[in-house]
Motif scaffolding. Structure first.
Motif, PDB file in Angstrom:
ATOM      1  N   MET A   1     -17.208   2.017   8.714  1.00 22.82           N
ATOM      2  CA  MET A   1     -15.880   2.141   9.324  1.00 22.82           C
ATOM      3  C   MET A   1     -15.376   3.582   9.272  1.00 22.82           C
ATOM      4  N   THR A   2     -14.865   4.048  10.405  1.00 24.01           N
ATOM      5  CA  THR A   2     -14.460   5.447  10.475  1.00 24.01           C
ATOM      6  C   THR A   2     -13.074   5.602  11.083  1.00 24.01           C
ATOM      7  N   ILE A   3     -12.434   6.747  10.790  1.00 23.72           N
ATOM      8  CA  ILE A   3     -11.153   7.110  11.396  1.00 23.72           C
ATOM      9  C   ILE A   3     -11.385   8.279  12.330  1.00 23.72           C
ATOM     10  N   LYS A   4     -10.893   8.141  13.576  1.00 20.89           N
ATOM     11  CA  LYS A   4     -10.997   9.234  14.540  1.00 20.89           C
ATOM     12  C   LYS A   4      -9.584   9.754  14.796  1.00 20.89           C
TER      13      LYS A   4
ATOM     14  N   ASN B   1      -0.601   9.306   4.138  1.00 23.47           N
ATOM     15  CA  ASN B   1      -1.658   8.705   3.315  1.00 23.47           C
ATOM     16  C   ASN B   1      -2.223   7.438   3.936  1.00 23.47           C
ATOM     17  N   VAL B   2      -3.527   7.230   3.849  1.00 24.75           N
ATOM     18  CA  VAL B   2      -4.120   5.966   4.271  1.00 24.75           C
ATOM     19  C   VAL B   2      -5.338   5.676   3.398  1.00 24.75           C
ATOM     20  N   LYS B   3      -5.548   4.378   3.075  1.00 24.20           N
ATOM     21  CA  LYS B   3      -6.710   3.992   2.251  1.00 24.20           C
ATOM     22  C   LYS B   3      -7.716   3.288   3.158  1.00 24.20           C
ATOM     23  N   LEU B   4      -8.922   3.793   3.225  1.00 19.95           N
ATOM     24  CA  LEU B   4      -9.955   3.264   4.106  1.00 19.95           C
ATOM     25  C   LEU B   4     -11.201   2.943   3.285  1.00 19.95           C
ATOM     26  N   ASP B   5     -11.632   1.647   3.295  1.00 23.53           N
ATOM     27  CA  ASP B   5     -12.795   1.225   2.508  1.00 23.53           C
ATOM     28  C   ASP B   5     -12.701   1.687   1.058  1.00 23.53           C
ATOM     29  N   GLY B   6     -11.472   1.614   0.525  1.00 25.64           N
ATOM     30  CA  GLY B   6     -11.295   1.941  -0.876  1.00 25.64           C
ATOM     31  C   GLY B   6     -11.090   3.404  -1.199  1.00 25.64           C
TER      32      GLY B   6
ATOM     33  N   GLU C   1      -8.993   7.034  -0.500  1.00 28.68           N
ATOM     34  CA  GLU C   1      -7.708   7.522   0.006  1.00 28.68           C
ATOM     35  C   GLU C   1      -7.891   8.805   0.807  1.00 28.68           C
TER      36      GLU C   1
ATOM     37  N   ILE D   1      -5.760  11.634   3.738  1.00 31.85           N
ATOM     38  CA  ILE D   1      -4.491  12.097   4.284  1.00 31.85           C
ATOM     39  C   ILE D   1      -4.747  12.571   5.713  1.00 31.85           C
ATOM     40  N   ILE D   2      -3.885  12.125   6.630  1.00 32.87           N
ATOM     41  CA  ILE D   2      -3.978  12.583   8.016  1.00 32.87           C
ATOM     42  C   ILE D   2      -2.940  13.687   8.206  1.00 32.87           C
TER      43      ILE D   2
ATOM     44  N   GLY E   1     -10.600  -3.519   6.072  1.00 35.98           N
ATOM     45  CA  GLY E   1     -10.797  -2.528   5.023  1.00 35.98           C
ATOM     46  C   GLY E   1      -9.706  -1.485   4.934  1.00 35.98           C
TER      47      GLY E   1
ATOM     48  N   ILE F   1      -6.246  -0.422   3.775  1.00 41.36           N
ATOM     49  CA  ILE F   1      -5.142  -0.785   2.891  1.00 41.36           C
ATOM     50  C   ILE F   1      -4.232   0.417   2.772  1.00 41.36           C
TER      51      ILE F   1
ATOM     52  N   ILE G   1      -7.583   6.533  15.703  1.00 34.75           N
ATOM     53  CA  ILE G   1      -8.266   5.310  16.090  1.00 34.75           C
ATOM     54  C   ILE G   1      -9.191   4.922  14.945  1.00 34.75           C
TER      55      ILE G   1
ATOM     56  N   LYS H   1     -12.392   2.614  13.801  1.00 34.67           N
ATOM     57  CA  LYS H   1     -13.517   1.855  14.354  1.00 34.67           C
ATOM     58  C   LYS H   1     -14.271   1.112  13.258  1.00 34.67           C
TER      59      LYS H   1
END
Lengths: 90, 90, 90, 90, 90, 90, 90
Positions: B1-4, B69-74, B76, B78-79, C24, C26, C88, C90
């Motif tokens: 899982m990724t953030i773009k 702040n955002v937590k992704l797949d455990g 943390e 920062i955007i 995923g 949080i 975004i 994914k």
């Protein structure tokens, strides 16, 4: 280890008080915003709006209270914007 | 899982305090706004006004209190915006 | 019945809390502004200043407290600006 | 007698509450800014910055509290800016 | 004696209350900003940003509380900006 | 001794109250911002954004409280910006 | 030792009160912002937005309270922006 400033930012190192006196710059005690004497360490690439007018080694006057402090390898630096640099002193 | 990240945004991961010390960056205790040390994870496409000047893996200094702040797949993250990144540290 | 957002606006539907956990994402409990997880339903045409970088079906993170709520055919949506979409996922 | 709005302005007529219900649009009771349902009556020419994206007869959602009220030949209208129109509802 | 407005300014003369009624325009009593009914007397040349969309003799609605009052040869006028004119009424 | 105004500035001399009355301009007593009657003495070159629309000798209305007072060779003048001049009176 | 002002900045030296009187400039005592009389010492290169309209040796009027004080080789100077210079006095 080096810092490469981004956009129109400039890394400067504050001049010592002694050095300031030797160079003949003495900041006045008026109520107006007082500048500070510094040396340019690294210069960012500039932006489409802002052209960089300083280069490494320039002695400059910067607006007091501008910029962000950072300590790198034991030395303290300030990261300012081109906008915060008032003049080059030669 | 990724953030773009979109527009001129950048996803960064804060560096551990230990890592910060090893790299020689120590943030000063002055009253001025202190930056934070982070690693670039993902970079947005930029906009017509803002050119992206960082890439994945860059170690950067970001303005404190900037970003979301955002937590992704455990983990943390920062955007932040390109604007919030002060410098690349090498 | 459909909503066609204007200018650089985007219609999104907030993701359920369960769905958020499954994917995923949080959101952290820090004091900083927390984003929200949503799905893009409709995308406006953009403007001369703002290029649309999302499309129908994208899972996105939006700034909390941004946009305008509307209920259409019993479903709740939020109309946000492109600016309010952080990334975004994914 | 007619009103010809100038610049990027649009003359709209608020939809009746009944009409709103029939069309399936129900505004939610959240704390966020609530839009209002209206019909476009007249459209200004736009400006060099703002392109008009609505036409006579369009059903639209407008930002609440936007615009200026006027009564013409016994009918009440609101003059809003293109900016205040969130979406077209079909 | 005449007034020649500069830039994007327009000289208008407020319409009498009676005239307003005859023309069928009655301003509503809502809490929103109410416009006023006026006649265009003189039109400035416009600017590179603002195109003049009214001409001498046009009946217009202007934003209340906009502009500057002046008395010329015993008549009262208001000097407003193009921006303050909402619509032409025919 | 002369003053040459810079950028989009204009040097004006306030008209005497008597002169104002003779010319038929009487400022109204409303709560709105009242203009003042003046004569143009010197005109700056303008800028890329602002075109100068007045010339020496023009009788003008200027926004009250605008500009900077200066006394030159015993005469009092006001240095205003083009923006502060509402209209030419002929 | 010299100061080279950056961007649209200008280094000026305040004129003595005596000199001011001799030149016939007396600042009025009104409540409006009062300018100060100064001599141009050094002129920056200007920017894409701001053209420099003064040269070394010009006698100028500057907005009071503008600029930053600095003492160089025992002399006091003020670094102002082109914007802060109202007029050249000849």
């Amino acid at each position: 280890m080096t810092i490469k400033p981004l956009q129109d930012r400039v890394v400067v190192k504050m001049a010592e008080a002694e050095e300031t006196t030797q160079s003949g710059i003495i900041l006045t005690g008026s109520a107006k915003e007082k500048p500070e004497f510094a040396e340019v360490i690294e210069v960012g690439p500039g932006t489409s709006d802002v052209k960089m007018e300083v280069k490494k080694g320039d002695k400059v006057l910067i607006s007091k209270y501008s910029g962000t402090n950072v300590k790198l390898d034991g030395e303290e630096y300030i990261i300012v914007r081109m906008e915060d640099i008032l003049a080059i002193v030669k």
